[in-house]
Design an enzyme around this catalytic site. Structure first.
Site, PDB file in Angstrom:
ATOM      1  N   LYS A 195      17.533   0.395  15.089  1.00  0.00           N
ATOM      2  CA  LYS A 195      16.859  -0.796  15.598  1.00  0.00           C
ATOM      3  C   LYS A 195      17.310  -1.101  17.025  1.00  0.00           C
ATOM      4  O   LYS A 195      16.503  -1.424  17.895  1.00  0.00           O
ATOM      5  CB  LYS A 195      17.139  -1.989  14.689  1.00  0.00           C
ATOM      6  CG  LYS A 195      16.327  -3.216  15.040  1.00  0.00           C
ATOM      7  CD  LYS A 195      16.640  -4.385  14.126  1.00  0.00           C
ATOM      8  CE  LYS A 195      16.111  -4.157  12.734  1.00  0.00           C
ATOM      9  NZ  LYS A 195      16.264  -5.359  11.885  1.00  0.00           N
TER      10      LYS A 195
ATOM     11  N   ASP B 231      13.693 -10.103  11.911  1.00  0.00           N
ATOM     12  CA  ASP B 231      13.569  -9.726  10.512  1.00  0.00           C
ATOM     13  C   ASP B 231      12.167  -9.178  10.362  1.00  0.00           C
ATOM     14  O   ASP B 231      11.211  -9.727  10.921  1.00  0.00           O
ATOM     15  CB  ASP B 231      13.809 -10.905   9.564  1.00  0.00           C
ATOM     16  CG  ASP B 231      14.182 -10.438   8.162  1.00  0.00           C
ATOM     17  OD1 ASP B 231      14.655  -9.292   8.011  1.00  0.00           O
ATOM     18  OD2 ASP B 231      14.003 -11.205   7.209  1.00  0.00           O
TER      19      ASP B 231
END
Length: 191
Positions: free
Chosen positions: A13, A68
């Protein structure tokens, strides 16, 4: 604002954010010495993003972002959604999560899905949310070897390939995370 802390220990990420957000320096939790686990107790993507960004901002006092993301499958009433990372259990691997999705879908032809990301931004004076999403379908089997999470089974609309079968450069131009980061980027650069 020279550095922005990304509230994540996930190196995939971090790398994806760095590639998309190339004009700012994205630093990871490891680089600021934050080694605590942040419990994502929210019931929505928005709540989890805010929990993480507030916790890391309180620790670092630096501009922070967190995200998220969730895979929302129509046939499964939006599941796995906010529970995407732990869909097959708290200690489950990404492949465990993928296999559970494929089992739940079985032979149904109703495979419409959406990848959605919510990014939380926090600095000394502002807190803001940004959302991005991409619609697509779930493949009937795992395809491709790049990417992470549910990438091997998500086929974005307009494509025949999963996120794992396309280049990271292309994925980073069309993904849900890219769309949310672009909104964040425009916000930061408009000030």
């Amino acid at each position: 604002m020279n550095e922005i802390v990304l509230a994540s220990h996930n190196q995939n990420k971090v790398q994806e954010f760095r590639q998309i957000f190339c004009s700012k320096k994205i630093i990871s939790l490891n680089e600021i010495g934050f080694d605590k686990e942040i419990k994502e107790t929210g019931l929505t993507l928005e709540e989890n993003a805010l929990i993480k960004v507030r916790k890391v901002f309180d620790f670092s006092k630096q501009t922070c972002i967190s995200d998220d993301s969730g895979l929302e499958i129509n046939f499964l009433d939006g599941a796995p959604g906010v529970f995407s990372a732990r869909y097959a259990g708290l200690k489950a691997s990404p492949i465990d999560n993928i296999n559970k999705v494929l089992r739940k879908l079985g032979n149904t032809s109703k495979r419409k899905a959406r990848f959605r990301t919510v990014i939380a931004f926090k600095d000394m004076t502002r807190e803001k949310l940004f959302e991005g999403f991409i619609d697509g379908n779930i493949s009937e089997e795992i395809r491709g070897s790049s990417g992470f999470g549910y990438d091997p089974i998500f086929i974005p609309n307009g494509f025949e390939f999963t996120f794992s079968e396309i280049s990271s450069e292309l994925k980073n131009k069309i993904s849900h995370r890219f769309l949310a980061i672009k909104k964040l980027y425009d916000f930061i650069n408009s000030k």
